[in-house]
Design a protein around this motif. Structure first.
Motif, mmCIF file in Angstrom:
data_model
loop_
_atom_site.group_PDB
_atom_site.id
_atom_site.type_symbol
_atom_site.label_atom_id
_atom_site.label_comp_id
_atom_site.label_asym_id
_atom_site.label_seq_id
_atom_site.Cartn_x
_atom_site.Cartn_y
_atom_site.Cartn_z
ATOM 1 N N ILE A 1 0.813 -0.823 0.315
ATOM 2 C CA ILE A 1 -0.044 0.047 0.080
ATOM 3 C C ILE A 1 0.495 1.298 -0.075
ATOM 4 O O ILE A 1 2.114 1.363 0.491
ATOM 5 C CB ILE A 1 -1.122 0.184 0.995
ATOM 6 N N THR A 2 0.190 1.632 -0.917
ATOM 7 C CA THR A 2 0.846 3.636 -1.031
ATOM 8 C C THR A 2 0.351 4.728 -1.522
ATOM 9 O O THR A 2 -1.285 3.924 -0.813
ATOM 10 C CB THR A 2 2.804 2.745 -1.888
ATOM 11 N N ASP A 3 0.955 6.507 -1.401
ATOM 12 C CA ASP A 3 -0.225 6.825 -1.519
ATOM 13 C C ASP A 3 -0.678 6.620 -3.368
ATOM 14 O O ASP A 3 -2.017 7.453 -3.697
ATOM 15 C CB ASP A 3 0.583 8.216 -1.309
ATOM 16 N N GLU A 4 -0.100 6.188 -3.629
ATOM 17 C CA GLU A 4 -0.579 5.858 -5.112
ATOM 18 C C GLU A 4 -1.615 5.192 -4.996
ATOM 19 O O GLU A 4 -2.625 4.482 -5.692
ATOM 20 C CB GLU A 4 0.536 4.923 -5.786
ATOM 21 N N ASP A 5 -2.077 3.630 -3.835
ATOM 22 C CA ASP A 5 -3.040 2.456 -4.500
ATOM 23 C C ASP A 5 -4.560 3.110 -3.139
ATOM 24 O O ASP A 5 -4.249 3.525 -2.162
ATOM 25 C CB ASP A 5 -2.187 1.246 -3.170
ATOM 26 N N HIS A 6 -5.561 2.970 -4.326
ATOM 27 C CA HIS A 6 -6.422 3.364 -3.874
ATOM 28 C C HIS A 6 -7.364 2.432 -2.464
ATOM 29 O O HIS A 6 -7.116 1.212 -2.196
ATOM 30 C CB HIS A 6 -7.735 3.364 -4.649
ATOM 31 N N VAL A 7 -7.335 2.941 -1.375
ATOM 32 C CA VAL A 7 -7.812 2.450 -0.707
ATOM 33 C C VAL A 7 -8.592 1.389 -0.631
ATOM 34 O O VAL A 7 -8.718 -0.125 0.222
ATOM 35 C CB VAL A 7 -8.442 3.083 0.674
ATOM 36 N N LEU A 8 -9.400 1.210 -1.950
ATOM 37 C CA LEU A 8 -11.031 0.139 -1.533
ATOM 38 C C LEU A 8 -9.723 -0.829 -2.536
ATOM 39 O O LEU A 8 -10.159 -2.052 -2.677
ATOM 40 C CB LEU A 8 -11.775 0.793 -2.488
ATOM 41 N N GLU A 9 -9.464 -0.706 -3.318
ATOM 42 C CA GLU A 9 -8.823 -1.254 -3.705
ATOM 43 C C GLU A 9 -7.993 -2.206 -3.321
ATOM 44 O O GLU A 9 -7.176 -3.411 -4.101
ATOM 45 C CB GLU A 9 -8.179 -0.596 -5.373
ATOM 46 N N ALA A 10 -6.546 -1.938 -2.431
ATOM 47 C CA ALA A 10 -6.012 -2.829 -1.403
ATOM 48 C C ALA A 10 -6.558 -3.321 -0.781
ATOM 49 O O ALA A 10 -6.391 -4.053 0.086
ATOM 50 C CB ALA A 10 -5.757 -1.051 -0.975
#
Length: 816
Positions: free
Chosen positions: A685-694
């Motif tokens: 998880i990074t600032d590029e990764d959407h919380v729902l898709e994570a």
């Protein structure tokens, strides 16, 4: 030369390729009032003598993305500016002289395919065909990247400068910057001098592209920029008759690279132990200068090179060059906004890959400055990873003797740095060392990664296969799965947020519900406006007005900066209390039994449920016991004042003799968390990764009111997901996974693993990685019906795919 302006939107300090790239890209975005100040002449520091290698494959997808951008940019600059960059895509070859290096190259080739970089495996005969001058004795294999090449560093920088000028940027040579001014935590301008002249330029932004001088310039302004110059050597031969154009050649096992240039051969070295330079500061008058020759230092590299490239024995040496380049403690450059001062930006510390990096880095930093956020995940090079102690010059001098050589060393998984160690130690360090702990380093912290058995050497023996600690870690892993294990996680970052408006502040920053009873622990993320994850943490409400935030050790300064930059009018105090408390996780199905033996406190589910923190008695003192877990088992994290940590440890170990207690390291914790599908910030998880898709939507409460990222969450729920983070287990128990291995869906590469480890309890290697949906909102069922495999060093290994955790999918064990 003309008068300097009294005001600018941005002042860029340093006229090497990095500064010129930042100026060019800001101008491309339409910025006006750009001023670049160079203390002597453009390119006179490191750029002018760089080897100019343009290798597109880097250690991660986004670093590769930036390198590929650089290559594309340099290819079009000549048409745009009229200045040739000397770019030619002659390709590159890397050789393996051992089976371990062959495995590394095969894994890099698989990674290249996942990142869209053309790559071909080579046999020794295939290498000889592409590079006929080579002695292939001892060569095991190689890889060929046709898109790589070489360029003229100085001309690239001058072309970028010309392009920036054409778009209105002002570039002035012969001007030194003395200090960066600030007020209320924000940049206000710079002081400059030119001969007897002095003045100031008011500015909204300042960019430190000072290269070797960058550390001292930043330190004057209270900014941490850890880098140090090293001597870097190469030779250039006389002209070699009939020398055809050749690919760039890297022979990392011999610490050497070769570049054909105008009928000559350049031989450069990344020797295992480098020579730091400029301990007393870089001379102010340094300009297009060379350092004294040291043939004795270079001779072992040359001796091996003459054997590898026999033509060198016939060619005379035209130039023996020694010039300084700056290196960082972790071999990654620095980019982004310094956490200490708003609008103080950095692009420096390129570790001898500045030419291939600067084009992309300048683009990314300019976009970051324009938008107030990076264009994609740049945590690999984010300046916020730097630790304040790392600007210490003795530390840097010792560390960079190693980091230069690590560029060509075997990049074994779990490889630990050897220099400048032992700086940050927990209160339990001596106790752990006495019991066989083998330490790794993160953010300066010494952390027990695994424990050697009596009589076993307490040291790493590296390999791409099962390393010497594999069985040790398996035993630790299974102790936490079946019995009870004890860890030391004192390195956790700990931040107190308190004040009358602390709740209001955290409700705005965190995606989960923060308005909970005192003693409750909330797992949450801080999101950016795009729904990307800026911080992954737990928040414990200590009282009506006080909260404790626990964050990863590596991200502490990033997270502090995020909190402070978003503090508005709320009355809130933010304090780093990391050193105040030790953290001792007690994990496993027998954790309650062990703690009950040393504490009269009630640890039943009724009295102390999951997600609750409360004070308990332990031994002869007190601890705050947090009922949480990062390994997926029943357990408590014990927060203890640092001065009482040894007593608590001794109490647990003594009682643990009757409960099968095992000391456990970070490797076992990681293998447990990956079985459970727990995410790791910076990888999964990074600032590029959407919380729902994570897959973290359960920690998001949109009904609580507004918070940063809420609109992006609601929009993605409405539109449907474009990808999902999935978990994979190899069906063959033999291969190992680390990260970046390609994911194949029905035979086609669709992504790569973000992290991997061995799942000792589930009987095979386990990895996490994002898989794109075939159409927006593709169902879970559809995604799971496909056939998946993972590319492990060129071998496609079938894998089972999961969207719920492989291990204990309903989390019954953590609530035992």
């Amino acid at each position: 030369m003309g008068d300097l302006p009294t005001r600018a939107r941005v002042v860029i300090i340093g006229g090497g390729i990095s500064g010129c790239s930042v100026a060019y890209h800001l101008a491309k975005l339409g910025w006006r009032d750009i001023v670049l100040l160079e203390r002597k002449q453009l390119t006179c520091g490191t750029t002018w003598h760089a080897a100019g290698l343009v290798g597109q494959l880097r250690a991660s997808q986004n670093m590769t993305r930036l390198a590929k951008y650089s290559a594309d940019l340099y290819a079009r600059l000549e048409e745009e500016t009229g200045l040739a960059t000397g770019l030619r895509q002659c390709g590159s070859i890397s050789l393996a002289l051992s089976d371990e290096r062959r495995e590394e190259l095969l894994r890099q080739a698989a990674m290249a395919r996942a990142f869209g970089v053309e790559v071909h495996d080579l046999s020794p005969a295939g290498i000889k065909e592409l590079y006929p001058h080579l002695n292939i004795d001892g060569v095991v294999s190689g890889v060929h990247l046709p898109g790589d090449g070489q360029a003229d560093p100085g001309n690239i920088a001058l072309a970028l400068a010309k392009g920036a000028r054409q778009m209105g940027a002002r570039i002035v040579e012969g001007v030194s910057v003395g200090a960066v001014h600030q007020a209320e935590g924000r940049v206000t301008g710079v002081t400059w001098s030119r001969g007897e002249e002095e003045g100031t330029i008011a500015a909204e932004h300042v960019v430190n592209c000072g290269g070797m001088w960058g550390r001292d310039l930043a330190a004057r302004d209270g900014v941490t920029l850890p880098l140090h110059a090293c001597e870097h050597f190469y030779i250039v031969t006389e002209a070699v008759p009939d020398l055809a154009r050749l690919p760039v050649l890297r022979v990392p096992d011999e610490c050497a690279y070769y570049k054909e240039d105008a009928g000559k051969i350049l031989l450069g070295a990344f020797e295992p132990r480098a020579k730091p330079w400029g301990m007393g500061g870089i001379p102010e008058d340094f300009c297009f200068d060379q350092l004294p020759e040291d043939f004795d230092h270079f001779e072992p590299i040359l001796e091996a090179a003459v054997n590898r490239m026999p033509v060198l024995a016939e060619a005379g040496i035209h130039t023996f060059f020694n010039g300084p380049e700056s290196f960082t403690p972790d071999d990654r450059y620095y980019l982004g906004q310094a956490p200490e001062i708003d609008n103080y930006w950095v692009a420096a510390g390129y570790n001898s890959v500045g030419i291939v990096s600067s084009g992309g880095a300048g683009m990314a930093l300019a976009q970051w400055m324009e938008d107030g956020a990076p264009p994609f995940d740049l945590w690999d090079v984010d300046i916020r990873r730097a630790q304040p102690f790392q600007k210490n010059r003795r530390y840097l001098r010792e560390r960079v003797t190693e980091t230069l050589g690590l560029l060509y060393a075997d990049h074994f998984p779990y490889r630990q740095v050897e220099t400048a160690r032992g700086i940050r130690r927990s209160a339990l360090h001596g106790h752990l060392k006495d019991r066989g702990a083998v330490f790794g380093e993160l953010a300066g912290w010494e952390r027990a990664n695994w424990f050697a058995e009596p009589g076993q050497p307490a040291e790493y023996r590296y390999s791409w296969g099962r390393q010497n600690w594999f069985e040790n870690s398996r035993a630790e892993h299974m102790a936490m799965r079946e019995g009870v294990g004890l860890l030391d996680m004192s390195s956790f970052g700990k931040i107190r947020v308190e004040g009358g408006q602390a709740l209001k502040f955290l409700q705005r920053l965190c995606a989960n519900q923060m308005d909970v009873a005192a003693g409750r622990i909330v797992y949450t993320q801080m999101l950016n406006p795009r729904g990307g994850i800026e911080c992954d943490l737990t928040v414990t409400r200590l009282s009506r007005t006080a909260f404790l935030l626990v964050v990863p050790a590596a991200t502490l300064h990033r997270d502090l900066a995020w909190l402070r930059r978003h503090l508005g009018e709320e009355f809130v105090v933010i304090t780093d209390v990391t050193a105040a408390e030790a953290v001792l996780p007690v994990m496993g199905p027998k954790a309650r039994d062990l703690l009950s033996a040393v504490s009269p406190s009630d640890l039943t589910n009724a009295a102390h449920p999951f997600g609750q923190a409360r004070e308990i008695e332990i031994g002869m003192t007190l601890a705050r016991a947090h009922r949480v877990t990062y390994v997926g088992e029943l357990g408590w994290e014990l927060y203890v004042p640092t001065d009482q940590a040894a007593h608590v440890f001794e109490t647990l170990v003594e009682a643990g003799a009757d409960h099968g207690l095992k000391l456990c390291g970070l490797h076992a914790m990681d293998s447990c968390r990956i079985e459970k599908g727990f995410r790791h910030f910076g990888h999964d998880i990074t600032d590029e990764d959407h919380v729902l898709e994570a897959g973290l939507g359960f920690a998001v409460k949109t009904d609580k009111g507004d918070f940063i990222g809420r609109d992006a969450v609601l929009a993605r729920r409405e539109e449907g997901l474009t990808r999902r983070l999935m978990q994979f287990r190899l069906t063959d128990p033999g291969p190992l996974l680390h990260h970046n291995e390609p994911i194949l869906r029905d035979g086609q590469i669709v992504g790569h693993l973000t992290s991997g480890n061995y799942g000792h309890a589930v009987g095979g290697a386990v990895g996490l990685g994002y898989v794109p949906c075939r159409q927006r909102g593709e169902s879970v069922e559809e995604m799971l019906t496909s056939a998946y495999s993972i590319d492990v060093a060129g071998r496609h290994v079938p894998a089972e795919a999961f969207l719920r955790p492989i291990y204990d999918p309903t989390s019954e064990r953590v609530r035992m």
